[in-house]
Design an enzyme around this catalytic site. Structure first.
Site, PDB file in Angstrom:
ATOM      1  CD  GLU A  84       1.123  -8.206   4.726  1.00 47.91           C
ATOM      2  OE1 GLU A  84       1.846  -8.175   5.714  1.00 47.91           O
ATOM      3  OE2 GLU A  84       1.510  -7.889   3.591  1.00 47.91           O
ATOM      4  CG  HIS A 103       2.454  -3.937   2.565  1.00 50.53           C
ATOM      5  ND1 HIS A 103       3.186  -3.281   3.529  1.00 50.53           N
ATOM      6  CD2 HIS A 103       2.499  -5.248   2.892  1.00 50.53           C
ATOM      7  CE1 HIS A 103       3.639  -4.174   4.405  1.00 50.53           C
ATOM      8  NE2 HIS A 103       3.243  -5.375   4.034  1.00 50.53           N
ATOM      9  CG  HIS A 166       4.879  -5.498   8.585  1.00 47.65           C
ATOM     10  ND1 HIS A 166       3.665  -6.072   8.820  1.00 47.65           N
ATOM     11  CD2 HIS A 166       5.159  -5.800   7.301  1.00 47.65           C
ATOM     12  CE1 HIS A 166       3.236  -6.700   7.744  1.00 47.65           C
ATOM     13  NE2 HIS A 166       4.137  -6.536   6.808  1.00 47.65           N
TER      14      HIS A 166
END
Ligand SMILES: [Zn+2]
Length: 232
Positions: A84, A103, A166
């Site tokens: 990512e 994240h 997500h």
């Protein structure tokens, strides 16, 4: 560590990331190998330190942290960077004020992101940590440039946004600010899901949202090269 909380060199950057990875796991903001953290390095402004792909956090060592250029190429490290990585490099390329990115995949925030809901300013802590209510960025396939691009607008005047179906993306003038934002989002998402069955959840009055944003959130960004404007 510099005054702004940005690590001075590669060693400090690697230690900082390992520390916050341990916290992220202990706080259940991620499980096993999910999520990722990155930081700028004060002495090498075109480099970023970032977590490796598919590496368990409980055994993560400082040597595992990868040093990359903003084009994603590896400068130093034996592991591959997180898949990512575009979520991180795109924000650093576009935003000189951003120096830390976190994240996470916390369960409550993932539930809100799966529903495609936004998190309104229902609790003081969300405004102080993120600058106001936060929104869910439109859906995109994971680990793509498109997913990263779609976060630019939701993050323009905020320290965090949700990624549809997500998780959470949080930014800051340093890793600590971004981590705090991600942690607060998980707590507020959990509270929101508990409160919703009892009817509409009242929001904090707009005047108070502005006051909290200007006095408690904005100062954290004030040391950056280009502090975000406070509209929106
Ligand atoms: Zn993810």
């Amino acid at each position: 560590m510099t005054m702004s909380g940005v690590p001075a060199d590669r060693r400090e950057a690697r230690e900082l990331i390992v520390l916050f990875c341990r916290r992220m796991l202990a706080e259940r903001l991620v499980s096993y190998t999910s999520g990722n953290i990155s930081t700028r390095i004060a002495s090498e402004p075109d480099l970023v330190a970032v977590t490796p792909t598919s590496t368990a956090y409980d055994t993560l060592r400082t040597d595992d942290i990868v040093i990359v250029r903003l084009d994603g190429s590896v400068v130093d490290g034996s592991l591959r960077p997180t898949a990512e990585l575009p979520l991180h490099t795109l924000a650093y390329r576009d935003r000189p004020d951003v120096a830390g990115i976190v994240h996470t995949h916390g369960p409550a925030a993932m539930a809100v992101a799966a529903l495609g809901m936004d998190l309104p300013p229902i609790l003081h802590g969300l405004i102080a940590a993120c600058g106001g209510g936060i929104v869910t960025a439109p859906y995109a396939r994971g680990a793509t440039e498109e997913m990263a691009t779609l976060t630019a607008e939701p993050l323009r005047h905020r320290s965090a946004c949700l990624l549809r179906n997500h998780g959470v993306l949080a930014i800051g003038p340093n890793v600590e600010h971004a981590y705090n934002a991600a942690s607060v989002v998980e707590g507020v998402a959990d509270a929101y899901l508990r409160a919703l069955p009892f009817g509409p959840v009242p929001e904090i009055p707009a005047d108070d949202v502005r006051r909290i944003r200007d006095t408690q959130w904005a100062p954290a960004w004030a040391g950056g090269e280009a502090a975000p404007t406070h509209g929106g």
